[in-house]
Write a protein that holds these residues in place. Structure first.
Motif, PDB file in Angstrom:
ATOM      1  N   UNK A 167       0.741  -1.244  -0.120  1.00  0.00           N
ATOM      2  CA  UNK A 167       0.035  -0.233   0.086  1.00  0.00           C
ATOM      3  C   UNK A 167       0.750   1.248  -0.002  1.00  0.00           C
ATOM      4  N   UNK A 168       1.898   1.101   0.553  1.00  0.00           N
ATOM      5  CA  UNK A 168       2.939   2.352   0.789  1.00  0.00           C
ATOM      6  C   UNK A 168       3.660   2.562  -0.718  1.00  0.00           C
ATOM      7  N   UNK A 169       4.027   1.504  -1.192  1.00  0.00           N
ATOM      8  CA  UNK A 169       4.552   1.421  -2.604  1.00  0.00           C
ATOM      9  C   UNK A 169       3.746   1.975  -3.727  1.00  0.00           C
ATOM     10  N   UNK A 170       2.180   1.751  -3.712  1.00  0.00           N
ATOM     11  CA  UNK A 170       1.151   2.324  -4.298  1.00  0.00           C
ATOM     12  C   UNK A 170       0.931   3.822  -4.185  1.00  0.00           C
ATOM     13  N   UNK A 171       0.962   4.226  -2.818  1.00  0.00           N
ATOM     14  CA  UNK A 171       0.998   5.597  -2.374  1.00  0.00           C
ATOM     15  C   UNK A 171       2.075   6.356  -3.089  1.00  0.00           C
ATOM     16  N   UNK A 177       2.699  10.017  -9.728  1.00  0.00           N
ATOM     17  CA  UNK A 177       2.036  10.369 -11.079  1.00  0.00           C
ATOM     18  C   UNK A 177       0.468  11.245 -10.906  1.00  0.00           C
ATOM     19  N   UNK A 178       0.131  11.283  -9.513  1.00  0.00           N
ATOM     20  CA  UNK A 178      -1.033  12.361  -9.535  1.00  0.00           C
ATOM     21  C   UNK A 178      -0.997  13.517  -8.698  1.00  0.00           C
ATOM     22  N   UNK A 179      -0.336  13.183  -7.906  1.00  0.00           N
ATOM     23  CA  UNK A 179      -0.156  14.724  -6.938  1.00  0.00           C
ATOM     24  C   UNK A 179       0.809  15.661  -7.709  1.00  0.00           C
ATOM     25  N   UNK A 180       0.446  16.381  -8.534  1.00  0.00           N
ATOM     26  CA  UNK A 180       0.954  17.643  -9.269  1.00  0.00           C
ATOM     27  C   UNK A 180      -0.062  18.802  -9.422  1.00  0.00           C
ATOM     28  N   UNK A 181       0.465  19.913  -9.681  1.00  0.00           N
ATOM     29  CA  UNK A 181      -0.526  20.796  -9.928  1.00  0.00           C
ATOM     30  C   UNK A 181      -0.295  21.282 -11.707  1.00  0.00           C
ATOM     31  N   UNK A 182      -1.533  21.084 -12.121  1.00  0.00           N
ATOM     32  CA  UNK A 182      -1.513  21.747 -13.650  1.00  0.00           C
ATOM     33  C   UNK A 182      -2.534  22.657 -13.887  1.00  0.00           C
ATOM     34  N   UNK A 183      -2.275  23.833 -13.999  1.00  0.00           N
ATOM     35  CA  UNK A 183      -3.402  24.752 -14.159  1.00  0.00           C
ATOM     36  C   UNK A 183      -3.769  25.004 -15.628  1.00  0.00           C
ATOM     37  N   UNK A 184      -3.514  24.053 -16.476  1.00  0.00           N
ATOM     38  CA  UNK A 184      -3.530  24.559 -17.790  1.00  0.00           C
ATOM     39  C   UNK A 184      -4.574  24.231 -18.229  1.00  0.00           C
ATOM     40  N   UNK A 191      -7.402  14.049 -19.327  1.00  0.00           N
ATOM     41  CA  UNK A 191      -7.642  12.708 -19.547  1.00  0.00           C
ATOM     42  C   UNK A 191      -6.507  11.804 -19.017  1.00  0.00           C
ATOM     43  N   UNK A 192      -5.212  12.065 -19.492  1.00  0.00           N
ATOM     44  CA  UNK A 192      -4.246  11.457 -18.814  1.00  0.00           C
ATOM     45  C   UNK A 192      -4.269  10.815 -17.195  1.00  0.00           C
ATOM     46  N   UNK A 193      -4.614  12.214 -16.653  1.00  0.00           N
ATOM     47  CA  UNK A 193      -4.862  12.125 -15.097  1.00  0.00           C
ATOM     48  C   UNK A 193      -5.730  11.268 -14.769  1.00  0.00           C
ATOM     49  N   UNK A 194      -6.886  11.362 -15.528  1.00  0.00           N
ATOM     50  CA  UNK A 194      -8.093  10.060 -15.185  1.00  0.00           C
ATOM     51  C   UNK A 194      -7.632   8.702 -15.409  1.00  0.00           C
ATOM     52  N   UNK A 195      -6.824   8.460 -16.508  1.00  0.00           N
ATOM     53  CA  UNK A 195      -6.577   7.181 -16.775  1.00  0.00           C
ATOM     54  C   UNK A 195      -5.420   6.745 -15.887  1.00  0.00           C
ATOM     55  N   UNK A 196      -4.541   7.584 -15.563  1.00  0.00           N
ATOM     56  CA  UNK A 196      -3.870   7.081 -14.518  1.00  0.00           C
ATOM     57  C   UNK A 196      -4.262   6.996 -12.995  1.00  0.00           C
ATOM     58  N   UNK A 197      -5.451   7.488 -12.768  1.00  0.00           N
ATOM     59  CA  UNK A 197      -6.151   7.208 -11.631  1.00  0.00           C
ATOM     60  C   UNK A 197      -6.648   5.823 -11.624  1.00  0.00           C
ATOM     61  N   UNK A 198      -7.472   5.618 -12.641  1.00  0.00           N
ATOM     62  CA  UNK A 198      -8.203   4.241 -13.007  1.00  0.00           C
ATOM     63  C   UNK A 198      -7.256   3.208 -12.986  1.00  0.00           C
ATOM     64  N   UNK A 199      -5.909   3.487 -13.522  1.00  0.00           N
ATOM     65  CA  UNK A 199      -4.977   2.278 -13.460  1.00  0.00           C
ATOM     66  C   UNK A 199      -4.599   2.033 -12.196  1.00  0.00           C
ATOM     67  N   UNK A 200      -4.221   3.180 -11.417  1.00  0.00           N
ATOM     68  CA  UNK A 200      -3.816   2.865 -10.128  1.00  0.00           C
ATOM     69  C   UNK A 200      -4.752   2.171  -9.218  1.00  0.00           C
ATOM     70  N   UNK A 237       5.180   0.168 -14.280  1.00  0.00           N
ATOM     71  CA  UNK A 237       5.567   0.064 -12.578  1.00  0.00           C
ATOM     72  C   UNK A 237       4.392  -0.504 -12.043  1.00  0.00           C
ATOM     73  N   UNK A 238       3.276  -0.281 -12.203  1.00  0.00           N
ATOM     74  CA  UNK A 238       1.925  -1.131 -11.610  1.00  0.00           C
ATOM     75  C   UNK A 238       1.845  -2.726 -11.766  1.00  0.00           C
ATOM     76  N   UNK A 239       1.998  -2.984 -12.944  1.00  0.00           N
ATOM     77  CA  UNK A 239       2.185  -4.426 -13.407  1.00  0.00           C
ATOM     78  C   UNK A 239       3.378  -5.256 -12.573  1.00  0.00           C
TER      79      UNK A 239
END
Length: 290
Positions: A167-171, A177-184, A191-200, A237-239
């Motif tokens: 669980x710590x490795x997943x965190x 891959x998710x905890x970053x700020x992007x105001x663009x 879309x990439x962020x959503x896909x990453x969240x789904x994969x994790x 990395x996830x697999x």
């Protein structure tokens, strides 16, 4: 009606006599005298905690040579339901040997005790990891299963600790891959962020299920082969983490199976104090009767 032809006058009246009363091969069969004894063995082994009471009914041809060591094929098991105190009709009793008297019976009793101390045994299994012994009558596979049951709790505790590690490795992966700020506000980025969240989330659930389903009664499956070539960095990395968790669980399972099977066999023999003679005497029965 003709009575059995008894020729037992040379034996003492104090010697108990019994007769085979079942399945007589021939009505005119000649009955031979056998030494007969009923004994009880009370096992009470302090070291193993093994306690059991065994009742035995044995017959042996009369032996004048008291120095002869009794062998297993000389001893017959006797069904007490097939013997009685009254001789069947129309049978002929062989002449009783001259050496049969009360002293002879007493010496045969002593020889029986020696035979039981030497040849009678009870098998006990011990698990060296758990330091426990099998119960009376418990078969090896039953004892192994009981060891598995006792090891299930400790294994689950280790599984829970390992699950926390993953669980710590997943965190850590999630943070990268998710905890970053992007105001663009760009669509592709979202879309990439959503896909990453789904994969994790998907891999996290699969790893959780691996730890949840792991049990000693079933070897962990290796899981489907996943080709990592061409995979995106996050997916790779996830697999890899999922495969690693499968291998760790399988290794833990193997170690606990080894603990459950760390079994040695002990053979217990009765002491003289464990052997109790219930009854002894002469049993008349056809020579080839079993």
């Amino acid at each position: 009606m003709p009575q059995p032809k008894k020729q037992t006058s040379k034996s003492s009246d104090k010697i108990s006599e019994l007769f085979w009363c079942s399945e007589i091969p021939n009505p005119d069969s000649e009955f031979l005298p056998f030494f007969y004894a009923e004994a009880r063995i009370d096992f009470n082994d302090v070291r193993t905690g093994f306690r059991e009471t065994v009742s035995l009914k044995k017959a042996l041809e009369l032996l004048s040579d008291m120095d002869l060591i009794w062998a297993d094929d000389m001893i017959r098991d006797v069904d007490p339901d097939k013997i009685g105190i009254i001789a069947p009709e129309s049978i002929c009793l062989q002449t009783m040997p001259d050496f049969v008297d009360e002293q002879f019976i007493s010496r045969m009793e002593a020889k029986l005790a020696q035979y039981l101390m030497r040849r009678f045994e009870a098998k006990v299994y011990r698990n060296s990891v758990l330091n426990i012994y099998s119960f009376p009558g418990e078969l090896l596979n039953q004892f192994t299963n009981r060891c598995l049951d006792l090891l299930d709790g400790p294994m689950r505790q280790e599984l829970a600790s390992l699950h926390e590690v993953y669980n710590r490795k997943l965190a850590q992966i999630k943070q990268k891959y998710l905890d970053y700020e992007d105001d663009s506000g760009e669509f592709e980025t979202a879309k990439l962020d959503s896909r990453n969240r789904d994969a994790i989330s998907r891999i996290s659930e699969r790893i959780a299920e691996l730890f949840l389903r792991a049990e000693l009664s079933l070897r962990p499956a290796a899981g489907p082969f996943r080709n990592l070539q061409g995979a995106q960095e996050l997916e790779e990395r996830l697999l890899s983490l999922e495969l690693e968790s499968q291998q760790v669980i399988a290794k833990l399972w193997d170690s606990y199976m080894e603990k459950a099977r760390a079994i040695d066999e002990y053979v217990l023999h009765p002491n003289l104090k464990d052997i109790h003679l219930v009854r002894s005497g002469i049993l008349w029965m056809p020579k080839n009767c079993r």
